[in-house]
Motif scaffolding. Structure first.
Motif, PDB file in Angstrom:
ATOM      1  N   PRO A 155       0.803  -1.232   0.000  1.00  0.00           N
ATOM      2  CA  PRO A 155       0.000   0.000   0.000  1.00  0.00           C
ATOM      3  C   PRO A 155       0.835   1.280   0.000  1.00  0.00           C
ATOM      4  O   PRO A 155       0.320   2.358  -0.308  1.00  0.00           O
ATOM      5  CB  PRO A 155      -0.821  -0.111   1.297  1.00  0.00           C
ATOM      6  N   TYR A 156       2.117   1.182   0.347  1.00  0.00           N
ATOM      7  CA  TYR A 156       2.971   2.359   0.426  1.00  0.00           C
ATOM      8  C   TYR A 156       3.969   2.462  -0.728  1.00  0.00           C
ATOM      9  O   TYR A 156       4.894   3.254  -0.683  1.00  0.00           O
ATOM     10  CB  TYR A 156       3.702   2.381   1.775  1.00  0.00           C
ATOM     11  N   TRP A 157       3.774   1.640  -1.749  1.00  0.00           N
ATOM     12  CA  TRP A 157       4.618   1.763  -2.937  1.00  0.00           C
ATOM     13  C   TRP A 157       4.359   3.107  -3.622  1.00  0.00           C
ATOM     14  O   TRP A 157       3.218   3.564  -3.700  1.00  0.00           O
ATOM     15  CB  TRP A 157       4.324   0.645  -3.925  1.00  0.00           C
ATOM     16  N   ASP A 158       5.416   3.704  -4.151  1.00  0.00           N
ATOM     17  CA  ASP A 158       5.298   4.954  -4.910  1.00  0.00           C
ATOM     18  C   ASP A 158       5.187   4.592  -6.393  1.00  0.00           C
ATOM     19  O   ASP A 158       6.176   4.589  -7.128  1.00  0.00           O
ATOM     20  CB  ASP A 158       6.513   5.846  -4.651  1.00  0.00           C
ATOM     21  N   ASN A 159       3.958   4.291  -6.814  1.00  0.00           N
ATOM     22  CA  ASN A 159       3.734   3.831  -8.185  1.00  0.00           C
ATOM     23  C   ASN A 159       3.976   4.928  -9.221  1.00  0.00           C
ATOM     24  O   ASN A 159       4.290   4.636 -10.379  1.00  0.00           O
ATOM     25  CB  ASN A 159       2.300   3.292  -8.323  1.00  0.00           C
ATOM     26  N   GLU A 160       3.826   6.181  -8.821  1.00  0.00           N
ATOM     27  CA  GLU A 160       3.986   7.279  -9.779  1.00  0.00           C
ATOM     28  C   GLU A 160       5.424   7.418 -10.264  1.00  0.00           C
ATOM     29  O   GLU A 160       5.663   7.846 -11.392  1.00  0.00           O
ATOM     30  CB  GLU A 160       3.518   8.599  -9.135  1.00  0.00           C
ATOM     31  N   LYS A 161       6.392   7.094  -9.429  1.00  0.00           N
ATOM     32  CA  LYS A 161       7.799   7.203  -9.823  1.00  0.00           C
ATOM     33  C   LYS A 161       8.317   5.925 -10.475  1.00  0.00           C
ATOM     34  O   LYS A 161       9.480   5.846 -10.880  1.00  0.00           O
ATOM     35  CB  LYS A 161       8.657   7.532  -8.599  1.00  0.00           C
TER      36      LYS A 161
END
Length: 448
Positions: free
Chosen positions: A24-30
């Motif tokens: 849930p805390y993955w930074d998918n945008e980067k």
């Protein structure tokens, strides 16, 4: 503080820590596929000699087990097998292209779903083709999850011929009332038959999955289940807490909260199970896993070589884990990537020749440092800081210290024998992402 009071105090929603940061805390945008492929190539190049791990997700099941939190597709149509296997093979070929050569494989795990939904012949095709583009290391461990009710002698023989030496049987509970509520049926006789056949063929490690906290479960019923399982002498037993997440898995609405043991009742189930397993000689490896002292998982714990990845605890440490199939998660050590969660989206990307990665996270230097501490706690039961434990970490650990779950000196944190039941709670103290952004909705199941 008494164990029962500790269980009550620390029974809070906690991540399972198969990764850090947790999904849930993955930074998918980067995250992007180009960077993902670069990290895969670099990690492979840096750690080529140790070999890689391979996880293959086989999502199909003929019926829905209502307790299940896995990514599954329910169907009785076995025509889905061949196109899915062809897609897995194409995905593997894409990764071999990224690696630039035939890799050495140290670990293969078939998960699901129900891997034994697939015919033995189709599984033979899948593994044989994968191994045409790879080589097994001398100490490779190959394992698969199996439903005792549909695992055939042919499954066992063919997979063993291909190098599979470990088997995990999903049992959960033998109580007929519980089986009815969770729609999962297998008899002790079926489990014993598969276990005996596997040992006769040459499987060296057999695991049973059991769950406490299931709907309709009682102390008497669970005691009977565990004692029946112990008589078959599995090398490992995973004794999981039932995760009630109906907002994520609607199948769990097949029963109501009134059917589910909670609070003191669930704690009693947990304590009973741990007592019976210890009495039978099963050592607590950590985080729901128990093993006989003759098993490689226990030996890895003693030798401080235990590792944990998206497949759970393993005695095989690799820096590169490649996940094939729908919803599979890969780990290049400096990045995570997850495939699409629907079969249609996964197959569509494969057919278009695109590496089927949907989301992921590139780990920062801070992430990597925290990941090391969390892995140390889960796998080695201690961790240390060269420059001393940061003040904010000490503050978060203070309640656990006063409850004697840990000991602390200037640079090192150690888990106590009591604290072994609360590893996930200890890991929370290091989880900067969680402390920076507390979830506004329920993301995780309770720790006990």
């Amino acid at each position: 503080m008494e164990t029962a009071l500790l269980l009550k105090k620390y029974n809070v929603a906690v991540p399972r820590y198969t990764s850090y940061p947790t999904v849930p805390y993955w930074d998918n945008e980067k995250f992007n596929v180009y960077d993902w492929e670069k990290t895969v190539g670099k990690t492979y190049s840096d750690y080529k000699k140790e070999g890689i791990s391979l996880y293959i997700h086989l999502p199909f099941c003929e019926s829905l087990c209502t307790y299940c939190g896995c990514n599954t597709r329910i169907t009785k149509n076995h025509n889905v097998e061949q196109p899915y296997i062809e897609a897995l093979i194409k995905e593997w070929e894409m990764y071999v292209s990224v690696l630039g050569e035939m890799p050495k494989i140290k670990e293969i795990h078939l998960g699901g779903g129900t891997p034994t939904f697939f015919s033995a012949e189709n599984l033979e095709v899948l593994i044989s083709v994968i191994l045409q583009n790879a080589e097994l290391t001398k100490d490779a461990e190959l394992s698969f999850e199996a439903h005792p009710a549909n695992t055939t002698l042919k499954h066992l023989k063919i997979l063993n011929t291909l190098g599979f030496n470990r088997l995990s049987l999903g049992i959960q509970d033998f109580d007929p009332k519980v089986q009815f509520l969770i729609n999962r049926f297998q008899t002790p006789e079926q489990v014993a038959k598969v276990t005996e056949e596997a040992r006769g063929i040459g499987y060296t490690s057999i695991n049973f999955d059991l769950i406490y906290g299931l709907p309709g479960q009682t102390l008497f019923g669970l005691s009977d289940t565990i004692k029946t399982a112990i008589l078959m002498k599995p090398d490992r037993i995973a004794f999981y807490s039932y995760a009630h997440v109906p907002w994520l898995k609607p199948g769990q609405r097949h029963y109501t909260e009134k059917d589910i043991p909670i609070g003191e009742n669930k704690f009693a189930l947990y304590q009973l199970g741990r007592h019976l397993l210890a009495e039978a000689g099963y050592e607590d490896v950590g985080m729901d896993h128990f093993a006989l002292n003759s098993d490689s998982l226990f030996q890895a714990m003693v030798e401080q070589k235990l590792h944990r990845n998206f497949m759970g605890y393993t005695s095989q440490h690799t820096h590169l884990l490649i996940g094939l199939g729908v919803s599979a998660i890969s780990d290049s050590w400096t990045a995570f990537a997850q495939n699409p969660k629907t079969v249609e989206s996964y197959l569509d990307k494969i057919q278009r020749g695109i590496l089927p990665v949907e989301k992921g996270h590139l780990l920062s230097e801070e992430d990597l440092g925290i990941r090391r501490h969390i892995l140390n706690i889960m796998c080695r039961e201690h961790t240390s800081y060269h420059k001393g434990i940061p003040d904010e970490i000490q503050a978060r650990l203070k309640p656990l210290l006063s409850d004697k779950l840990i000991t602390i000196n200037e640079k090192e944190i150690k888990i106590t024998s009591i604290g072994k039941s609360f590893l996930r709670n200890v890991c929370m103290a290091f989880d900067e992402k969680l402390w920076e952004k507390q979830p506004k909705t329920q993301l995780f199941s309770s720790s006990i």
